[in-house]
Write a protein that holds these residues in place. Structure first.
Motif, PDB file in Angstrom:
ATOM      1  N   GLY A 173       0.816  -1.211   0.000  1.00  0.00           N
ATOM      2  CA  GLY A 173       0.000   0.000   0.000  1.00  0.00           C
ATOM      3  C   GLY A 173       0.842   1.250   0.000  1.00  0.00           C
ATOM      4  N   ILE A 174       0.483   2.234   0.832  1.00  0.00           N
ATOM      5  CA  ILE A 174       1.195   3.513   0.857  1.00  0.00           C
ATOM      6  C   ILE A 174       2.615   3.357   1.400  1.00  0.00           C
ATOM      7  CG2 ILE A 174       0.524   4.255   3.189  1.00  0.00           C
ATOM      8  CD1 ILE A 174       0.032   7.052   1.958  1.00  0.00           C
ATOM      9  N   ARG A 175       2.872   2.246   2.071  1.00  0.00           N
ATOM     10  CA  ARG A 175       4.235   1.997   2.573  1.00  0.00           C
ATOM     11  C   ARG A 175       5.208   1.733   1.417  1.00  0.00           C
ATOM     12  NH1 ARG A 175       0.817  -0.937   6.063  1.00  0.00           N
ATOM     13  NH2 ARG A 175       1.137  -2.819   4.804  1.00  0.00           N
ATOM     14  N   GLY A 176       4.695   1.208   0.296  1.00  0.00           N
ATOM     15  CA  GLY A 176       5.538   0.850  -0.850  1.00  0.00           C
ATOM     16  C   GLY A 176       6.318   2.008  -1.438  1.00  0.00           C
ATOM     17  N   PRO A 177       5.630   3.087  -1.893  1.00  0.00           N
ATOM     18  CA  PRO A 177       6.380   4.216  -2.475  1.00  0.00           C
ATOM     19  C   PRO A 177       7.322   4.886  -1.485  1.00  0.00           C
ATOM     20  CG  PRO A 177       4.050   4.758  -2.221  1.00  0.00           C
ATOM     21  CD  PRO A 177       4.182   3.287  -1.984  1.00  0.00           C
ATOM     22  N   ALA A 178       6.942   4.935  -0.200  1.00  0.00           N
ATOM     23  CA  ALA A 178       7.829   5.528   0.805  1.00  0.00           C
ATOM     24  C   ALA A 178       9.078   4.682   0.992  1.00  0.00           C
ATOM     25  CB  ALA A 178       7.088   5.671   2.142  1.00  0.00           C
ATOM     26  N   LEU A 179       8.891   3.356   1.060  1.00  0.00           N
ATOM     27  CA  LEU A 179      10.031   2.451   1.186  1.00  0.00           C
ATOM     28  C   LEU A 179      10.925   2.535  -0.049  1.00  0.00           C
ATOM     29  CD1 LEU A 179      11.403   0.253   2.870  1.00  0.00           C
ATOM     30  CD2 LEU A 179       9.940  -1.436   1.736  1.00  0.00           C
ATOM     31  N   ALA A 180      10.308   2.701  -1.222  1.00  0.00           N
ATOM     32  CA  ALA A 180      11.083   2.867  -2.458  1.00  0.00           C
ATOM     33  C   ALA A 180      11.956   4.112  -2.386  1.00  0.00           C
ATOM     34  CB  ALA A 180      10.139   2.964  -3.661  1.00  0.00           C
ATOM     35  N   GLY A 181      11.415   5.192  -1.798  1.00  0.00           N
ATOM     36  CA  GLY A 181      12.202   6.414  -1.634  1.00  0.00           C
ATOM     37  C   GLY A 181      13.417   6.194  -0.751  1.00  0.00           C
ATOM     38  N   SER A 182      13.229   5.466   0.354  1.00  0.00           N
ATOM     39  CA  SER A 182      14.356   5.180   1.255  1.00  0.00           C
ATOM     40  C   SER A 182      15.410   4.322   0.565  1.00  0.00           C
ATOM     41  CB  SER A 182      13.850   4.467   2.511  1.00  0.00           C
ATOM     42  OG  SER A 182      13.088   5.342   3.320  1.00  0.00           O
ATOM     43  N   ILE A 183      14.965   3.295  -0.158  1.00  0.00           N
ATOM     44  CA  ILE A 183      15.902   2.405  -0.864  1.00  0.00           C
ATOM     45  C   ILE A 183      16.703   3.193  -1.899  1.00  0.00           C
ATOM     46  CG2 ILE A 183      16.062   0.457  -2.459  1.00  0.00           C
ATOM     47  CD1 ILE A 183      13.594  -0.725  -1.032  1.00  0.00           C
ATOM     48  N   SER A 184      16.016   4.036  -2.664  1.00  0.00           N
ATOM     49  CA  SER A 184      16.686   4.787  -3.732  1.00  0.00           C
ATOM     50  C   SER A 184      17.675   5.803  -3.177  1.00  0.00           C
ATOM     51  CB  SER A 184      15.643   5.492  -4.608  1.00  0.00           C
ATOM     52  OG  SER A 184      14.793   4.545  -5.211  1.00  0.00           O
ATOM     53  N   LEU A 185      17.337   6.411  -2.039  1.00  0.00           N
ATOM     54  CA  LEU A 185      18.266   7.360  -1.425  1.00  0.00           C
ATOM     55  C   LEU A 185      19.530   6.643  -0.936  1.00  0.00           C
ATOM     56  CD1 LEU A 185      15.791   9.673   0.532  1.00  0.00           C
ATOM     57  CD2 LEU A 185      17.250  10.329  -1.393  1.00  0.00           C
ATOM     58  N   TRP A 186      19.375   5.433  -0.416  1.00  0.00           N
ATOM     59  CA  TRP A 186      20.550   4.664   0.002  1.00  0.00           C
ATOM     60  C   TRP A 186      21.368   4.219  -1.203  1.00  0.00           C
ATOM     61  CZ3 TRP A 186      23.295   4.532   4.102  1.00  0.00           C
ATOM     62  CH2 TRP A 186      22.736   4.789   5.354  1.00  0.00           C
ATOM     63  N   ILE A 187      20.699   3.861  -2.302  1.00  0.00           N
ATOM     64  CA  ILE A 187      21.421   3.511  -3.530  1.00  0.00           C
ATOM     65  C   ILE A 187      22.251   4.708  -3.996  1.00  0.00           C
ATOM     66  CG2 ILE A 187      21.146   2.982  -5.994  1.00  0.00           C
ATOM     67  CD1 ILE A 187      18.748   1.237  -5.223  1.00  0.00           C
ATOM     68  N   SER A 188      21.647   5.894  -3.988  1.00  0.00           N
ATOM     69  CA  SER A 188      22.349   7.119  -4.387  1.00  0.00           C
ATOM     70  C   SER A 188      23.562   7.360  -3.501  1.00  0.00           C
ATOM     71  CB  SER A 188      21.402   8.319  -4.293  1.00  0.00           C
ATOM     72  OG  SER A 188      20.265   8.140  -5.095  1.00  0.00           O
ATOM     73  N   CYS A 189      23.362   7.215  -2.190  1.00  0.00           N
ATOM     74  CA  CYS A 189      24.433   7.464  -1.230  1.00  0.00           C
ATOM     75  C   CYS A 189      25.580   6.473  -1.411  1.00  0.00           C
ATOM     76  CB  CYS A 189      23.871   7.381   0.189  1.00  0.00           C
ATOM     77  SG  CYS A 189      25.069   7.717   1.487  1.00  0.00           S
ATOM     78  N   LEU A 190      25.237   5.198  -1.575  1.00  0.00           N
ATOM     79  CA  LEU A 190      26.271   4.161  -1.719  1.00  0.00           C
ATOM     80  C   LEU A 190      27.031   4.315  -3.038  1.00  0.00           C
ATOM     81  CD1 LEU A 190      24.314   1.078  -0.308  1.00  0.00           C
ATOM     82  CD2 LEU A 190      26.207   2.312   0.786  1.00  0.00           C
ATOM     83  N   MET A 191      26.319   4.690  -4.104  1.00  0.00           N
ATOM     84  CA  MET A 191      26.987   4.903  -5.393  1.00  0.00           C
ATOM     85  C   MET A 191      27.993   6.046  -5.300  1.00  0.00           C
ATOM     86  SD  MET A 191      23.929   4.425  -8.219  1.00  0.00           S
ATOM     87  CE  MET A 191      24.994   4.944  -9.560  1.00  0.00           C
ATOM     88  N   LEU A 192      27.570   7.153  -4.702  1.00  0.00           N
ATOM     89  CA  LEU A 192      28.451   8.309  -4.597  1.00  0.00           C
ATOM     90  C   LEU A 192      29.611   8.024  -3.641  1.00  0.00           C
ATOM     91  CD1 LEU A 192      28.491  11.097  -5.874  1.00  0.00           C
ATOM     92  CD2 LEU A 192      27.314  11.980  -3.849  1.00  0.00           C
ATOM     93  N   GLY A 193      29.322   7.329  -2.535  1.00  0.00           N
ATOM     94  CA  GLY A 193      30.377   6.975  -1.587  1.00  0.00           C
ATOM     95  C   GLY A 193      31.406   6.040  -2.186  1.00  0.00           C
ATOM     96  N   THR A 194      30.932   5.051  -2.965  1.00  0.00           N
ATOM     97  CA  THR A 194      31.844   4.105  -3.628  1.00  0.00           C
ATOM     98  C   THR A 194      32.755   4.831  -4.608  1.00  0.00           C
ATOM     99  OG1 THR A 194      30.208   2.334  -3.425  1.00  0.00           O
ATOM    100  CG2 THR A 194      31.965   2.019  -5.033  1.00  0.00           C
TER     101      THR A 194
END
Length: 484
Positions: A213-234
Motif C-alpha cells: 500500500g502507501i508503505r511501498g512508495p515511501a520504502l522505495a524512496g528510502s531504498i533509492s536514497l541509500w542507492i544514491s548514497c552508496l553509489m556516490l560513496g563508492t
C-alpha cells in the motif's frame, strides 16, 4: 599593384582586429567571460543533480496517487512534512561544508577536507536521531495542526517508512558538498540521474506487485536514497582523485564537531526559515474563504517558485564554492568578482524564466488545473510571482556568497525578522484585513523577500572582504564581520 594594395589591406585587417578587440573589451567590462563560463559549466551539473534528488521523493508521492485519492492526499501531506521538517534541514546542515571544505581547498589544506566531511556526517547523525523521534509522532503532530485524522494517519505511515532514507539523504548531501567544493561536479549528473530512473522501477514494483500500500512508495524512496548514497560513496572511496582530500576515517574529526555544528545550525536555519514561511502561507490560505481556490493558487505559486529556484540554487552552489576557494587562497578581490559574475548570470537566466512565464502563464497553469477560474486568478497573480522569482534569484546568489564567507549566522539573523515579522505580518494584514486573499498573502511574503534580499546585498557588498587572508591559519572559517 599588389604592393600598392598591401598597406591598405594591412590597415583594414588591423582595423578589424582592433574593432574586434574593442568589442571583447566592452563585453568583458559587462561580464567576465572566463569566470561566467567556469560558473555556468559548474552550475549546470548541479542543477541537474539537485533536480534529480528532488524528484525521488516527489515520484514516490506520484506513485502513491495511483493507490487512491486518500493515499494521494496522505502521501502529499507526508512528503510536504518530510521536506520541511527533515530533508530541507539535512540540506541546510551540509552547508557548513561549503565554508569549511571550500576555504580549506582554496588554502591547499587538503587533509582537512576529509576530517570536515566526517565531522559533518556525525552532525547529521546527531540530528537524524532527533528528527526520527519527531517523524515517529507525525500523526499526533499533524492532528495537533488540525489536519484531517484519516489523512494524518496515512501521512504518518508514509513518513515512518521514509525514516531510513533521511539519514541516507544527510550523508548524500555531505558527499555532494565535499565533491562540489573541489569543483568535481560532472560525475554527479550520472550518480543522481541513474538512481532516479532506478527509483521509478522500484516504486512501480512495490506499488503494483506487493500489498504494501502507501508503505511501498515511501520504502522505495528510502531504498533509492541509500542507492544514491552508496553509489556516490563508492565513487569517492575507489577513485584516485581524492587521495589528498580523503585520508581515511580518523578520530581527529571529533575535534571539529563543535566548529562544524556552529556553522551547520545557522546554515540549516537559512534554508528552513524560507521553506517554513512558504508552508505557513499555504496553511493561512487553507483558513480563508473559498479556501480550495486560495490554497490551489498559493500551491501553484509555491511550486513555480521552487522550480525556478533550481536554476538559482546551481549558481548559488557555484558562488559559495568560488568565493570559499578564493578566500581560502587569500584572493578576496577575486572572490568578490566571482559573486558579481554569479549575480549577472543569475539575472540573465532568470530573465528567460520570467519571459517564458509572463507570456506562457496560461499554458503553465493548465498543467495544474483545467479550471477557467483558477487560470484567471493565476494570471492576476503572475506579476507578483515574477517579482518574487527575480528577488529569489538575487538572494540565492548572495546567500551562496554568505556561506562561502562563513557568515551563515548573520544571514539567519536577517531571514528571521524579514520573513516572519515583515513578510508574514504583511501577508496576514493584506490577505485577511484588506481581503486581497491569495494576492495579499503572496504580496506580503514578497515584501519579506525584498527586505531579505536588500539586507543580504548590504551584508555582502558592505562587508569587509579586502585584507582577509585565511591561508595557513588553523581554521579557514571567517567568523568576524566588519563593514568597509
Amino acid at each position: 599593384m599588389e604592393a600598392q594594395n598591401a598597406p591598405l589591406l594591412q590597415h583594414l585587417r588591423h582595423a578589424g582586429e582592433d574593432e574586434a578587440k574593442g568589442r571583447v573589451r566592452w563585453w568583458n567590462r559587462v561580464i567576465d567571460v572566463d569566470e561566467a563560463k567556469t560558473q555556468f559549466l559548474f552550475s549546470l551539473p548541479m542543477i541537474v543533480t539537485n533536480a534529480s534528488y528532488y524528484l525521488i521523493p516527489l515520484i514516490s508521492a506520484m506513485f502513491a496517487g495511483h493507490l487512491g485519492d486518500l493515499e494521494l492526499a496522505g502521501a502529499t501531506l507526508g512528503n510536504s512534512w518530510a521536506t520541511v521538517s527533515g530533508f530541507a534541514f539535512m540540506i541546510g546542515l551540509s552547508g557548513a561544508l561549503e565554508t569549511l571544505c571550500g576555504q580549506a581547498f582554496g588554502a591547499k589544506q587538503y587533509g582537512k577536507l576529509g576530517l570536515y566531511l566526517q565531522a559533518s556526517c556525525i552532525v547529521s547523525l546527531f540530528f537524524f536521531v532527533i528528527l526520527s523521534v519527531l517523524w515517529y509522532y507525525t500523526e499526533s503532530l499533524l492532528i495537533l495542526l488540525h489536519q484531517d485524522p484519516a489523512i494524518s494517519r496515512l501521512a504518518a505511515t508514509y513518513v515512518k517508512f521514509l525514516i531510513p532514507g533521511l539519514f541516507a539523504h544527510g550523508l548524500l548531501q555531505n558527499l555532494l558538498r565535499f565533491l562540489q567544493t573541489q569543483s568535481i561536479v560532472e560525475p554527479l549528473v550520472v550518480f543522481s540521474a541513474v538512481p532516479m530512473f532506478i527509483h521509478i522501477c522500484i516504486a512501480y514494483a512495490l506499488v503494483n506487485w506487493t500489498c504494501l500500500g502507501i508503505r511501498g512508495p515511501a520504502l522505495a524512496g528510502s531504498i533509492s536514497l541509500w542507492i544514491s548514497c552508496l553509489m556516490l560513496g563508492t565513487y569517492m572511496f575507489k577513485t584516485n582523485k581524492f587521495e589528498q582530500t580523503w585520508e581515511g576515517f580518523s578520530s581527529e574529526s571529533l575535534s571539529y564537531f563543535l566548529m562544524t555544528l556552529e556553522l551547520a545550525i545557522p546554515s540549516a536555519a537559512m534554508v528552513c526559515l524560507e521553506y517554513w514561511a512558504f508552508e505557513i502561507l499555504v496553511f493561512l490560505a487553507g483558513v480563508m474563504p473559498d479556501s480550495e481556490i486560495t490554497t490551489s493558487l498559493i500551491a501553484m505559486c509555491d511550486n513555480t517558485e521552487c522550480i525556478a529556484f533550481t536554476i538559482t540554487y546551481g549558481l548559488s552552489a557555484a558562488t559559495s564554492t568560488r568565493v570559499a576557494n578564493e578566500l581560502g587562497a587569500g584572493n578576496s578581490s577575486k572572490a568578490k568578482r566571482a559573486m558579481f559574475v554569479s549575480l549577472e548570470l543569475s539575472l540573465l537566466l532568470t530573465l528567460v524564466v520570467l519571459l517564458a512565464l509572463g507570456f506562457g502563464h496560461s499554458i503553465w497553469s493548465s498543467f495544474f488545473s483545467n479550471s477557467p477560474k483558477i487560470e484567471k486568478e493565476f494570471a492576476s497573480m503572475v506579476p507578483f510571482l515574477l517579482v518574487s522569482i527575480l528577488l529569489d534569484s538575487v538572494q540565492g546568489v548572495v546567500s551562496g556568497a554568505a556561506r562561502g564567507c562563513g557568515w551563515q549566522h548573520l544571514a539567519t539573523y536577517i531571514s528571521l525578522p524579514t520573513f516572519y515579522v515583515v513578510g508574514l505580518t504583511t501577508s496576514a494584514v493584506l490577505g485577511f484585513h484588506s481581503k486581497l486573499y491569495a494576492k495579499g498573502l503572496w504580496i506580503g511574503l514578497t515584501c519579506g523577500l525584498a527586505c531579505q534580499t536588500i539586507a543580504l546585498l548590504l551584508l555582502t557588498f558592505r562587508g569587509k572582504w579586502e585584507g582577509i587572508d585565511v591561508k595557513g591559519t588553523k581554521t579557514p572559517v571567517l567568523r568576524r564581520f566588519e563593514f568597509e
